[in-house]
Motif scaffolding. Structure first.
Motif, short mmCIF file in Angstrom:
data_model
loop_
_atom_site.label_atom_id
_atom_site.label_comp_id
_atom_site.label_asym_id
_atom_site.label_seq_id
_atom_site.Cartn_x
_atom_site.Cartn_y
_atom_site.Cartn_z
N ASN A 17 0.80 -1.22 0.00
CA ASN A 17 0.00 0.00 0.00
C ASN A 17 0.84 1.27 0.00
O ASN A 17 0.31 2.38 0.14
CB ASN A 17 -0.94 0.00 1.22
CG ASN A 17 -2.09 -0.98 1.05
OD1 ASN A 17 -2.65 -1.11 -0.03
ND2 ASN A 17 -2.44 -1.68 2.13
N GLY A 18 2.15 1.12 -0.11
CA GLY A 18 3.02 2.29 -0.26
C GLY A 18 3.62 2.82 1.02
O GLY A 18 4.10 3.96 1.07
N TYR A 19 3.65 1.98 2.07
CA TYR A 19 4.21 2.41 3.35
C TYR A 19 5.38 1.51 3.74
O TYR A 19 5.42 0.34 3.40
CB TYR A 19 3.15 2.35 4.45
CG TYR A 19 1.93 3.19 4.15
CD1 TYR A 19 1.92 4.55 4.43
CD2 TYR A 19 0.80 2.63 3.58
CE1 TYR A 19 0.82 5.33 4.15
CE2 TYR A 19 -0.32 3.40 3.29
CZ TYR A 19 -0.31 4.75 3.58
OH TYR A 19 -1.40 5.53 3.29
N GLY A 20 6.32 2.09 4.48
CA GLY A 20 7.40 1.29 5.03
C GLY A 20 6.97 0.65 6.34
O GLY A 20 6.05 1.13 7.01
N PHE A 21 7.66 -0.41 6.73
CA PHE A 21 7.36 -1.08 7.99
C PHE A 21 8.63 -1.68 8.55
O PHE A 21 9.35 -2.41 7.87
CB PHE A 21 6.32 -2.18 7.79
CG PHE A 21 5.94 -2.91 9.06
CD1 PHE A 21 5.17 -2.28 10.03
CD2 PHE A 21 6.34 -4.22 9.27
CE1 PHE A 21 4.82 -2.94 11.20
CE2 PHE A 21 5.99 -4.89 10.43
CZ PHE A 21 5.22 -4.26 11.40
N ILE A 22 8.94 -1.33 9.81
CA ILE A 22 10.10 -1.90 10.50
C ILE A 22 9.62 -2.61 11.76
O ILE A 22 9.01 -1.99 12.64
CB ILE A 22 11.13 -0.83 10.87
CG1 ILE A 22 11.74 -0.20 9.62
CG2 ILE A 22 12.24 -1.43 11.74
CD1 ILE A 22 12.72 0.93 9.91
N GLU A 43 16.53 4.55 12.29
CA GLU A 43 16.75 3.77 11.08
C GLU A 43 15.73 4.13 10.00
O GLU A 43 16.07 4.25 8.82
CB GLU A 43 16.66 2.27 11.40
CG GLU A 43 16.98 1.36 10.22
CD GLU A 43 18.40 1.47 9.71
OE1 GLU A 43 18.63 1.14 8.52
OE2 GLU A 43 19.28 1.90 10.48
N ALA A 44 14.48 4.33 10.39
CA ALA A 44 13.45 4.74 9.43
C ALA A 44 13.80 6.09 8.80
O ALA A 44 13.63 6.29 7.59
CB ALA A 44 12.09 4.82 10.12
N LYS A 45 14.32 7.00 9.60
CA LYS A 45 14.73 8.30 9.08
C LYS A 45 15.88 8.15 8.09
O LYS A 45 15.90 8.79 7.02
CB LYS A 45 15.14 9.23 10.22
CG LYS A 45 14.00 9.67 11.12
CD LYS A 45 14.53 10.56 12.24
CE LYS A 45 13.46 11.01 13.18
NZ LYS A 45 14.00 11.85 14.28
N LYS A 46 16.86 7.28 8.43
CA LYS A 46 18.00 7.06 7.54
C LYS A 46 17.57 6.45 6.21
O LYS A 46 18.19 6.69 5.17
CB LYS A 46 19.02 6.15 8.22
CG LYS A 46 19.77 6.79 9.37
CD LYS A 46 20.70 5.79 10.05
CE LYS A 46 21.39 6.40 11.25
NZ LYS A 46 22.23 5.41 11.97
#
Length: 290
Positions: free
Chosen positions: A54-59, A107-110
């Motif tokens: 759906n176009g989102y990242g996930f950690i 990490e998400a920001k990087k």
């Protein structure tokens, strides 16, 4: 899906799992609960795959409380020398979870994401609340709480832990803070004395007082961003009923501009066989807000 090995500021090497996308705008950063881990969680890969589609990242990032007892590589931040440390849910220090949450947000920001949604399951939700109380991350766009427990309140209400607390106090008084108690936590896993005392009334984890339901509700009532709360219909963390718990929490979220409470029919605390339903709820909420 990509595996990530990263070091916290205090030197622990933790494993994360990343589901990416091309848009690089919004990422859901997920904090797991007690003794959970990437291999034995049945819903996280479905959630990650669907968010990515759906176009989102996930950690999904391990914190030092993953597994029951684990052996984590540790690198001295100053000398860079490596060693090993035994932690896991049995030995973890709740207050140090700030380093773990901070690691995966950074990490998400990087990775290039400009918007962060902080999510958690079970005990991980309490860790997220503690992180919010200490770091005051005004830039986080939204919060997802899946089966958040009032661990301290439920333990106190049960009346089943008095002897364990006395044993823990005695061990600490004798300089044996890491001694494992005779009885297992919830009859499931071993826990050391210092870790158990974090769950005592007035302790560091007494941060979500749903059982007591006081007038002032701590950090939760200060959240100023959209909140999604999810409970399984048969969830072990329910204090009254899902509907009454949500009613109370919506009233307590006095600064939240948009509170959503969803009950997963027949869902239990770990959402086994309800993984798709859980993923659908999260994805629909994220799409509607971000």
């Amino acid at each position: 899906m990509k595996l990530l090995h990263r070091y916290t500021k205090d030197g622990l090497n933790l494993l994360g799992c990343y589901w990416g996308n091309q848009k690089k705008e919004t990422c859901v950063v997920f904090t797991h609960g007690m003794f959970d881990n990437l291999l034995e969680n049945t819903f996280v890969h479905i959630l990650g795959e669907n968010l990515s589609k759906n176009g989102y990242g996930f950690i999904f990032g391990h914190n030092r409380g993953y597994g029951v007892i684990n052996n984590i590589i540790k690198k001295d931040p100053r000398t860079k020398k490596t060693s090993e440390e035994i932690i896991g849910s049995t030995f973890e220090n709740f207050g140090e979870s700030i380093y773990d949450i901070e690691l995966w947000i950074e990490e998400a920001k990087k990775l290039g994401y400009s918007k962060i949604i902080l999510a958690g399951h079970s005990f991980g939700c309490l860790k997220n609340l503690y992180y919010i109380s200490k770091k005051k991350p005004y830039w986080i766009e939204g919060f997802i709480f899946i089966s958040i427990p009032d661990s301290v309140g439920l333990i106190n209400r049960s009346g089943m832990f008095e002897k364990m607390f006395l044993e823990a106090d005695k061990n600490i008084g004798n300089g044996r803070a890491k001694k494992i108690l005779a009885k297992k936590m919830l009859g499931v896993f071993p826990i050391c004395s210092q870790t158990l005392l974090n769950l005592k009334k007035g302790g560091i984890t007494d941060i979500f007082p749903l059982v007591e339901n006081p007038k002032e509700f701590g950090i939760f009532e200060k959240i100023k961003k959209p909140i999604l709360m999810i409970l399984g219909e048969k969830d072990s963390v329910i204090v009254n009923s899902p509907e009454k718990d949500f009613k109370i929490l919506k009233e307590k979220a006095i600064n939240c501009p948009d509170f959503t409470g969803i009950v997963i029919k027949d869902g239990t605390h770990r959402y086994i066989k309800k993984e798709n339903e859980l993923s659908k709820v999260v994805n629909e909420w994220v799409k509607s807000k971000f």
